[in-house]
Design a protein around this motif. Structure first.
Motif, PDB file in Angstrom:
ATOM      1  N   PRO A 138      14.743   7.266   1.776  1.00 27.85           N
ATOM      2  CA  PRO A 138      13.375   7.944   2.707  1.00 27.85           C
ATOM      3  C   PRO A 138      12.364   9.045   1.981  1.00 27.85           C
ATOM      4  CG  PRO A 138      15.608   9.287   2.839  1.00 27.85           C
ATOM      5  CD  PRO A 138      15.977   7.597   1.910  1.00 27.85           C
ATOM      6  N   PRO A 139      11.332   8.787   1.814  1.00 31.46           N
ATOM      7  CA  PRO A 139      10.729   9.691   0.970  1.00 31.46           C
ATOM      8  C   PRO A 139       9.973  10.921   1.968  1.00 31.46           C
ATOM      9  CG  PRO A 139       9.220   8.829   2.804  1.00 31.46           C
ATOM     10  CD  PRO A 139      10.392   8.089   2.644  1.00 31.46           C
ATOM     11  N   SER A 140      10.107  11.749   0.819  1.00 33.05           N
ATOM     12  CA  SER A 140       9.775  13.435   1.248  1.00 33.05           C
ATOM     13  C   SER A 140       8.680  13.162   1.938  1.00 33.05           C
ATOM     14  CB  SER A 140      10.045  14.123   0.418  1.00 33.05           C
ATOM     15  OG  SER A 140      11.924  14.719  -0.907  1.00 33.05           O
ATOM     16  N   ALA A 141       7.732  12.901   1.467  1.00 30.88           N
ATOM     17  CA  ALA A 141       6.318  12.809   2.105  1.00 30.88           C
ATOM     18  C   ALA A 141       5.374  11.687   1.662  1.00 30.88           C
ATOM     19  CB  ALA A 141       5.929  13.793   1.317  1.00 30.88           C
ATOM     20  N   GLY A 142       4.635  11.364   2.080  1.00 28.02           N
ATOM     21  CA  GLY A 142       3.848   9.987   2.124  1.00 28.02           C
ATOM     22  C   GLY A 142       4.068   8.645   2.603  1.00 28.02           C
ATOM     23  N   THR A 143       3.787   7.283   2.443  1.00 30.25           N
ATOM     24  CA  THR A 143       4.159   5.933   3.487  1.00 30.25           C
ATOM     25  C   THR A 143       4.449   5.030   2.221  1.00 30.25           C
ATOM     26  OG1 THR A 143       1.740   5.851   4.235  1.00 30.25           O
ATOM     27  CG2 THR A 143       2.956   6.730   5.384  1.00 30.25           C
ATOM     28  N   ALA A 144       4.929   4.221   2.691  1.00 26.58           N
ATOM     29  CA  ALA A 144       4.017   2.728   1.678  1.00 26.58           C
ATOM     30  C   ALA A 144       4.873   1.129   3.168  1.00 26.58           C
ATOM     31  CB  ALA A 144       5.678   2.644   0.410  1.00 26.58           C
ATOM     32  N   VAL A 149       4.331  -2.657   3.134  1.00 30.09           N
ATOM     33  CA  VAL A 149       4.485  -3.941   2.822  1.00 30.09           C
ATOM     34  C   VAL A 149       3.805  -5.068   3.587  1.00 30.09           C
ATOM     35  CG1 VAL A 149       5.611  -6.183   1.408  1.00 30.09           C
ATOM     36  CG2 VAL A 149       6.536  -3.526   1.151  1.00 30.09           C
ATOM     37  N   LEU A 150       2.896  -5.728   3.692  1.00 28.10           N
ATOM     38  CA  LEU A 150       2.128  -6.806   4.618  1.00 28.10           C
ATOM     39  C   LEU A 150       1.628  -5.423   5.640  1.00 28.10           C
ATOM     40  CD1 LEU A 150       4.740  -9.608   3.772  1.00 28.10           C
ATOM     41  CD2 LEU A 150       2.276  -9.506   3.442  1.00 28.10           C
ATOM     42  N   GLY A 151       1.562  -4.452   5.505  1.00 28.41           N
ATOM     43  CA  GLY A 151       0.584  -3.989   6.640  1.00 28.41           C
ATOM     44  C   GLY A 151       1.774  -3.333   7.316  1.00 28.41           C
ATOM     45  N   ARG A 152       3.488  -3.707   6.913  1.00 29.76           N
ATOM     46  CA  ARG A 152       3.524  -2.899   7.760  1.00 29.76           C
ATOM     47  C   ARG A 152       5.227  -1.274   7.158  1.00 29.76           C
ATOM     48  NH1 ARG A 152       6.091  -6.939  12.842  1.00 29.76           N
ATOM     49  NH2 ARG A 152       4.364  -7.946  12.581  1.00 29.76           N
ATOM     50  N   PRO A 153       6.043  -0.227   7.557  1.00 32.85           N
ATOM     51  CA  PRO A 153       7.004  -0.322   7.005  1.00 32.85           C
ATOM     52  C   PRO A 153       7.832  -1.403   6.784  1.00 32.85           C
ATOM     53  CG  PRO A 153       6.117   1.190   8.120  1.00 32.85           C
ATOM     54  CD  PRO A 153       5.660   0.247   8.788  1.00 32.85           C
ATOM     55  N   TYR A 154       8.783  -1.929   5.140  1.00 36.57           N
ATOM     56  CA  TYR A 154       9.401  -2.709   5.333  1.00 36.57           C
ATOM     57  C   TYR A 154      10.563  -2.714   6.173  1.00 36.57           C
ATOM     58  CZ  TYR A 154      13.348  -5.255   2.692  1.00 36.57           C
ATOM     59  OH  TYR A 154      13.880  -6.301   2.842  1.00 36.57           O
ATOM     60  N   GLN A 155      10.676  -1.985   6.625  1.00 36.79           N
ATOM     61  CA  GLN A 155      12.516  -1.480   7.644  1.00 36.79           C
ATOM     62  C   GLN A 155      11.697  -2.465   8.657  1.00 36.79           C
ATOM     63  OE1 GLN A 155      11.107   0.988   6.419  1.00 36.79           O
ATOM     64  NE2 GLN A 155      11.964   2.960   5.789  1.00 36.79           N
ATOM     65  N   GLU A 197       0.906  -1.441  -0.213  1.00 38.48           N
ATOM     66  CA  GLU A 197       0.023  -0.073   0.080  1.00 38.48           C
ATOM     67  C   GLU A 197       0.857   1.097  -0.039  1.00 38.48           C
ATOM     68  OE1 GLU A 197      -4.425   1.797   1.492  1.00 38.48           O
ATOM     69  OE2 GLU A 197      -2.839   0.071   3.308  1.00 38.48           O
ATOM     70  N   VAL A 198       0.583   1.994  -1.146  1.00 42.16           N
ATOM     71  CA  VAL A 198       1.246   3.605  -1.323  1.00 42.16           C
ATOM     72  C   VAL A 198       0.789   4.605  -0.820  1.00 42.16           C
ATOM     73  CG1 VAL A 198       2.960   4.441  -3.074  1.00 42.16           C
ATOM     74  CG2 VAL A 198       3.259   2.031  -2.752  1.00 42.16           C
ATOM     75  N   SER A 219      -0.223   7.335  -5.622  1.00 38.45           N
ATOM     76  CA  SER A 219      -0.525   6.010  -4.260  1.00 38.45           C
ATOM     77  C   SER A 219      -1.408   5.259  -5.222  1.00 38.45           C
ATOM     78  CB  SER A 219      -2.249   6.817  -3.858  1.00 38.45           C
ATOM     79  OG  SER A 219      -1.389   8.118  -2.972  1.00 38.45           O
ATOM     80  N   PHE A 220      -1.425   3.753  -4.487  1.00 38.72           N
ATOM     81  CA  PHE A 220      -2.443   2.725  -4.960  1.00 38.72           C
ATOM     82  C   PHE A 220      -1.408   1.492  -4.341  1.00 38.72           C
ATOM     83  CE2 PHE A 220       2.767   2.724  -6.550  1.00 38.72           C
ATOM     84  CZ  PHE A 220       3.135   1.688  -6.138  1.00 38.72           C
TER      85      PHE A 220
END
Length: 310
Positions: free
Chosen positions: A64-70, A72-78, A15-16, A33-34
């Protein structure tokens, strides 16, 4: 069936939301967004320089994004525990350590992920690298061999999600067919593939869903069937000129070309007009690849640096 360690069916795979990346005054990714559905191959299309790789690097925590979130499987990848066991990533096949052998690259990955050494041999067989090739240093690999090694690395942890940037680069036709079959089978077993390319045809053959990016913005999205349907139908008849005029009178957009009439309508609508005026149709089909390619080129024309990007 793969070992599901996180309840993937309960969350969106990827989810982006409003993802943006700027470099000074330049915006590489602009409020993107997608979502990506589970158990599908999603093709991420766009000309070179459109923002695909930057977007994917943000998705897996490398930029790192300047804005927004991404997520994967409900969590940030990190924040994923032992992420290689959940998400397989291939962003740059040439980034592998040139001084190590292919086997050593995979053995190190197995150690980091806590996998048995037998997994290395299994993955080498899956991607078609021989014992001799596996023991060669990566610096002596062709690009196609590096791609195979990179796919093996991404699959090592038996992940639920694959994120692959231009994995067909360097593969010969047989290798491309092999890759399609591998990824199609992976999705059919419940895995999710997010696959980027600037080559429309390669994505079209394998993808269920399509995202098109141009100048850092998503310019089209939907299932492959939806986007192909939007591309219209191709019609040929014994009197194309007359049929084209009749269709235009009905309000349909018609383009005349060597392949016939490309009509922005459904096949039943074109067939009805032809039948009403007793015009014999010799061909009636969805515009398919040609229409999708035209749509892609039109949507990304401002971003295509070399005139033709697909």
């Amino acid at each position: 069936m793969r070992d599901v360690r996180i309840s993937s069916m309960m969350v969106t795979m990827i989810e982006v939301k409003n993802l943006t990346r700027t470099y000074g005054s330049y915006t590489a990714v602009d409020d993107v967004s997608f979502t990506v559905r589970p158990g599908q191959v999603t093709g991420f299309l766009g000309p070179n320089g459109a923002g695909k790789s930057t977007c994917m690097r943000m998705m897996v925590g490398l930029t790192p994004p300047s804005a927004g979130t991404a997520t994967v499987l409900g969590r940030p990848y990190q924040e994923l525990p032992n992420p290689g066991r959940h998400v397989g990533v291939l962003l740059d096949a040439s980034a592998q350590h040139s001084g190590r052998s292919g086997r050593e690259v995979l053995s190190l990955a197995a150690t980091v992920m806590g996998l048995p050494k037998e997994r290395v041999t299994e993955m080498l067989a899956v991607v078609g690298l021989s014992e001799v090739e596996a023991d060669r240093r990566v610096g002596g690999y062709s690009l196609g061999m590096r791609q195979r090694l990179g796919i093996a690395y991404a699959l090592m942890g038996d992940p639920q999600v694959l994120v692959l940037d231009e994995p067909a680069n360097g593969l010969d036709p047989a290798g491309i067919r092999w890759m399609r079959s591998l990824l199609r089978g992976y999705a059919e077993e419940g895995g999710t593939v997010f696959l980027s390319s600037h080559l429309l045809h390669e994505i079209e053959v394998i993808a269920d869903d399509l995202l098109v990016i141009g100048r850092g913005k998503i310019v089209a999205s939907g299932t492959k069937a939806e986007l192909m349907s939007a591309a219209g139908v191709v019609a040929k008849s014994l009197d194309d000129a007359n049929l084209a005029g009749l269709l235009r009178k009905e309000g349909y957009e018609v383009e005349e070309g060597p392949q016939g009439l490309v009509v922005q309508a459904e096949a039943t609508q074109v067939g009805t007009v032809a039948a009403q005026h007793r015009i014999v149709l010799t061909e009636l089909r969805t515009a398919g690849s040609t229409g999708l390619e035209d749509m892609f080129l039109e949507l990304t024309a401002d971003d295509a640096r070399e005139g033709l990007a697909a």
